[in-house]
Scaffold this motif. Structure first.
Motif, PDB file in Angstrom:
ATOM      1  N   LEU A  45       0.826  -1.201   0.000  1.00  0.00           N
ATOM      2  CA  LEU A  45       0.000   0.000   0.000  1.00  0.00           C
ATOM      3  C   LEU A  45       0.863   1.255   0.000  1.00  0.00           C
ATOM      4  O   LEU A  45       0.541   2.241  -0.679  1.00  0.00           O
ATOM      5  CB  LEU A  45      -0.931   0.000   1.210  1.00  0.00           C
ATOM      6  N   ASN A  46       1.963   1.224   0.750  1.00  0.00           N
ATOM      7  CA  ASN A  46       2.886   2.369   0.737  1.00  0.00           C
ATOM      8  C   ASN A  46       3.389   2.639  -0.673  1.00  0.00           C
ATOM      9  O   ASN A  46       3.568   3.794  -1.070  1.00  0.00           O
ATOM     10  CB  ASN A  46       4.066   2.109   1.671  1.00  0.00           C
ATOM     11  N   GLY A  47       3.617   1.570  -1.429  1.00  0.00           N
ATOM     12  CA  GLY A  47       4.047   1.744  -2.810  1.00  0.00           C
ATOM     13  C   GLY A  47       2.997   2.422  -3.662  1.00  0.00           C
ATOM     14  O   GLY A  47       3.315   3.195  -4.572  1.00  0.00           O
ATOM     15  N   CYS A  48       1.723   2.149  -3.367  1.00  0.00           N
ATOM     16  CA  CYS A  48       0.633   2.822  -4.090  1.00  0.00           C
ATOM     17  C   CYS A  48       0.642   4.314  -3.784  1.00  0.00           C
ATOM     18  O   CYS A  48       0.589   5.154  -4.691  1.00  0.00           O
ATOM     19  CB  CYS A  48      -0.706   2.205  -3.720  1.00  0.00           C
ATOM     20  N   TYR A  49       0.709   4.650  -2.502  1.00  0.00           N
ATOM     21  CA  TYR A  49       0.736   6.057  -2.126  1.00  0.00           C
ATOM     22  C   TYR A  49       1.984   6.753  -2.680  1.00  0.00           C
ATOM     23  O   TYR A  49       1.943   7.933  -3.052  1.00  0.00           O
ATOM     24  CB  TYR A  49       0.697   6.208  -0.605  1.00  0.00           C
ATOM     25  N   ASN A  50       3.089   6.029  -2.734  1.00  0.00           N
ATOM     26  CA  ASN A  50       4.327   6.599  -3.247  1.00  0.00           C
ATOM     27  C   ASN A  50       4.182   7.085  -4.685  1.00  0.00           C
ATOM     28  O   ASN A  50       4.817   8.071  -5.086  1.00  0.00           O
ATOM     29  CB  ASN A  50       5.451   5.566  -3.144  1.00  0.00           C
ATOM     30  N   ALA A  51       3.342   6.402  -5.462  1.00  0.00           N
ATOM     31  CA  ALA A  51       3.138   6.803  -6.859  1.00  0.00           C
ATOM     32  C   ALA A  51       2.506   8.185  -6.960  1.00  0.00           C
ATOM     33  O   ALA A  51       2.586   8.836  -8.017  1.00  0.00           O
ATOM     34  CB  ALA A  51       2.269   5.768  -7.580  1.00  0.00           C
ATOM     35  N   LEU A  52       1.870   8.655  -5.881  1.00  0.00           N
ATOM     36  CA  LEU A  52       1.274   9.988  -5.891  1.00  0.00           C
ATOM     37  C   LEU A  52       2.329  11.085  -5.773  1.00  0.00           C
ATOM     38  O   LEU A  52       2.069  12.239  -6.118  1.00  0.00           O
ATOM     39  CB  LEU A  52       0.289  10.140  -4.727  1.00  0.00           C
ATOM     40  N   GLN A  53       3.505  10.748  -5.271  1.00  0.00           N
ATOM     41  CA  GLN A  53       4.523  11.769  -5.022  1.00  0.00           C
ATOM     42  C   GLN A  53       4.855  12.531  -6.293  1.00  0.00           C
ATOM     43  O   GLN A  53       5.062  13.738  -6.275  1.00  0.00           O
ATOM     44  CB  GLN A  53       5.787  11.125  -4.447  1.00  0.00           C
ATOM     45  N   VAL A  54       4.921  11.810  -7.389  1.00  0.00           N
ATOM     46  CA  VAL A  54       5.167  12.462  -8.681  1.00  0.00           C
ATOM     47  C   VAL A  54       3.876  12.592  -9.467  1.00  0.00           C
ATOM     48  O   VAL A  54       3.574  13.630 -10.042  1.00  0.00           O
ATOM     49  CB  VAL A  54       6.199  11.664  -9.508  1.00  0.00           C
ATOM     50  N   GLY A  55       3.073  11.544  -9.460  1.00  0.00           N
ATOM     51  CA  GLY A  55       1.885  11.517 -10.315  1.00  0.00           C
ATOM     52  C   GLY A  55       0.874  12.597 -10.030  1.00  0.00           C
ATOM     53  O   GLY A  55       0.154  13.044 -10.916  1.00  0.00           O
ATOM     54  N   MET A  56       0.790  13.057  -8.769  1.00  0.00           N
ATOM     55  CA  MET A  56      -0.220  14.048  -8.428  1.00  0.00           C
ATOM     56  C   MET A  56       0.286  15.480  -8.530  1.00  0.00           C
ATOM     57  O   MET A  56      -0.481  16.393  -8.794  1.00  0.00           O
ATOM     58  CB  MET A  56      -0.723  13.805  -7.002  1.00  0.00           C
ATOM     59  N   GLN A  57       1.574  15.700  -8.304  1.00  0.00           N
ATOM     60  CA  GLN A  57       2.015  17.088  -8.220  1.00  0.00           C
ATOM     61  C   GLN A  57       2.835  17.534  -9.422  1.00  0.00           C
ATOM     62  O   GLN A  57       2.985  18.723  -9.664  1.00  0.00           O
ATOM     63  CB  GLN A  57       2.818  17.314  -6.935  1.00  0.00           C
ATOM     64  N   ASP A  58       3.384  16.627 -10.179  1.00  0.00           N
ATOM     65  CA  ASP A  58       4.224  17.015 -11.309  1.00  0.00           C
ATOM     66  C   ASP A  58       3.440  16.803 -12.590  1.00  0.00           C
ATOM     67  O   ASP A  58       3.452  15.746 -13.175  1.00  0.00           O
ATOM     68  CB  ASP A  58       5.504  16.181 -11.317  1.00  0.00           C
ATOM     69  N   GLY A  59       2.744  17.811 -13.006  1.00  0.00           N
ATOM     70  CA  GLY A  59       1.951  17.697 -14.219  1.00  0.00           C
ATOM     71  C   GLY A  59       0.592  18.348 -14.111  1.00  0.00           C
ATOM     72  O   GLY A  59       0.122  18.974 -15.059  1.00  0.00           O
ATOM     73  N   TYR A  60      -0.068  18.239 -12.944  1.00  0.00           N
ATOM     74  CA  TYR A  60      -1.409  18.791 -12.822  1.00  0.00           C
ATOM     75  C   TYR A  60      -1.411  20.311 -12.928  1.00  0.00           C
ATOM     76  O   TYR A  60      -2.383  20.903 -13.393  1.00  0.00           O
ATOM     77  CB  TYR A  60      -2.060  18.334 -11.514  1.00  0.00           C
ATOM     78  N   GLN A  61      -0.310  20.945 -12.499  1.00  0.00           N
ATOM     79  CA  GLN A  61      -0.275  22.391 -12.624  1.00  0.00           C
ATOM     80  C   GLN A  61      -0.287  22.834 -14.084  1.00  0.00           C
ATOM     81  O   GLN A  61      -0.673  23.956 -14.394  1.00  0.00           O
ATOM     82  CB  GLN A  61       0.953  22.973 -11.902  1.00  0.00           C
ATOM     83  N   PHE A  62       0.102  21.921 -14.986  1.00  0.00           N
ATOM     84  CA  PHE A  62       0.118  22.286 -16.400  1.00  0.00           C
ATOM     85  C   PHE A  62      -1.285  22.476 -16.951  1.00  0.00           C
ATOM     86  O   PHE A  62      -1.471  23.083 -18.003  1.00  0.00           O
ATOM     87  CB  PHE A  62       0.866  21.224 -17.210  1.00  0.00           C
ATOM     88  N   LEU A  63      -2.291  21.934 -16.263  1.00  0.00           N
ATOM     89  CA  LEU A  63      -3.668  22.130 -16.721  1.00  0.00           C
ATOM     90  C   LEU A  63      -4.055  23.601 -16.736  1.00  0.00           C
ATOM     91  O   LEU A  63      -4.949  24.004 -17.482  1.00  0.00           O
ATOM     92  CB  LEU A  63      -4.635  21.352 -15.827  1.00  0.00           C
ATOM     93  N   GLU A  64      -3.393  24.414 -15.886  1.00  0.00           N
ATOM     94  CA  GLU A  64      -3.676  25.851 -15.889  1.00  0.00           C
ATOM     95  C   GLU A  64      -3.432  26.452 -17.273  1.00  0.00           C
ATOM     96  O   GLU A  64      -4.078  27.422 -17.666  1.00  0.00           O
ATOM     97  CB  GLU A  64      -2.809  26.562 -14.853  1.00  0.00           C
ATOM     98  N   GLY A  65      -2.496  25.872 -18.015  1.00  0.00           N
ATOM     99  CA  GLY A  65      -2.159  26.399 -19.330  1.00  0.00           C
ATOM    100  C   GLY A  65      -3.169  26.065 -20.399  1.00  0.00           C
ATOM    101  O   GLY A  65      -3.143  26.646 -21.487  1.00  0.00           O
ATOM    102  N   PHE A  66      -4.082  25.113 -20.120  1.00  0.00           N
ATOM    103  CA  PHE A  66      -5.120  24.790 -21.090  1.00  0.00           C
ATOM    104  C   PHE A  66      -6.257  25.804 -21.044  1.00  0.00           C
ATOM    105  O   PHE A  66      -7.072  25.873 -21.955  1.00  0.00           O
ATOM    106  CB  PHE A  66      -5.682  23.393 -20.826  1.00  0.00           C
TER     107      PHE A  66
END
Length: 242
Positions: A17-38
């Motif tokens: 389960l820790n490995g699942c949460y770990n995937a959020l470290q990059v997946g949630m914060q590195d990229g979503y801010q780019f949606l502002e540019g759409f």
């Protein structure tokens, strides 16, 4: 048997389960801010966002691959954990709580994919089929998860909130009203009294937060999202528009 199936103990499952949460470290914060540019909030140089806004995007444009790969990294880890629990076949309450968290995380990843890609670009299940899978996962999460878990774990309130967001995306407003009332009735969440302090460590895990991605302090352990918005934004990738 997959080599990751190292045992049937709760400790083993927590590690997965820790490995699942770990995937959020990059997946949630590195990229979503780019949606502002759409939209009209920012101009962005990176990930081909400006190419997309100019009508030149394709399946090879960076941001599309970024989202796809990072969500499926999370999905694959959740699939592994859920498969292990299915093989164990236990009614252990703690195992169910772990499974509920994994299904919440998998549902969240599929939600972002279904919302962004819809029925475009590649052969896959239809958006409505994916929606059904998301809601099935979230139904289990609501059933298995308690109201309170150690921060920043997913809880019943988080599962209800994500389920409401899915229904909102599909304009199913009565379901949204029903689910948000369930969240209110939990009597767990309310607005933080100091809006400015809400964005500081003081308010981390506060009663305004239904679900968040947490980071440890230390070199190489923190989040990089804040660095995208320095005091001189025009020197950086993301440029807020007037």
């Amino acid at each position: 048997m997959n080599c990751l199936r190292i045992g049937e103990s709760e400790q083993d499952l927590q590690l997965l389960l820790n490995g699942c949460y770990n995937a959020l470290q990059v997946g949630m914060q590195d990229g979503y801010q780019f949606l502002e540019g759409f939209a009209d909030a920012a101009y962005i140089d990176g990930q081909g966002v400006n190419t997309i806004t100019e009508g030149g995007g394709n399946t090879q444009t960076g941001i599309y691959e970024t989202y796809w790969v990072r969500q499926y990294r999370l999905i694959s880890r959740c699939n592994e954990l859920i498969s292990v629990i299915d093989d164990i076949g236990s009614d252990n309450e703690n195992f169910k709580i772990i499974e509920g968290q994994a299904k919440f995380l998998r549902g969240m990843a599929y939600y972002y994919l279904a919302a962004l890609y819809k029925d475009r670009f590649v052969s896959k299940n239809s958006q409505l089929e994916i929606k059904d899978q998301i809601l099935n996962d979230l139904d289990d999460a609501v059933l298995f998860l308690p109201v309170n878990l150690e921060y920043p774990r997913a809880t019943k309130g988080a599962a209800l909130a994500l389920k409401a967001r899915v229904h909102a995306f599909f304009s199913e407003w009565q379901e949204v009203l029903n689910l948000t009332k369930e969240i209110i009735d939990l009597d767990k969440y309310k607005l933080y009294p100091d809006y400015i302090a809400l964005f500081t460590l003081e308010a981390e895990g506060s009663e305004e937060s239904i679900f968040s991605v947490a980071y440890e302090t230390g070199i190489g352990l923190g989040e990089s999202f804040s660095g995208t918005y320095p005091l001189q934004p025009f020197l950086n990738t993301i440029r807020p528009l007037p």
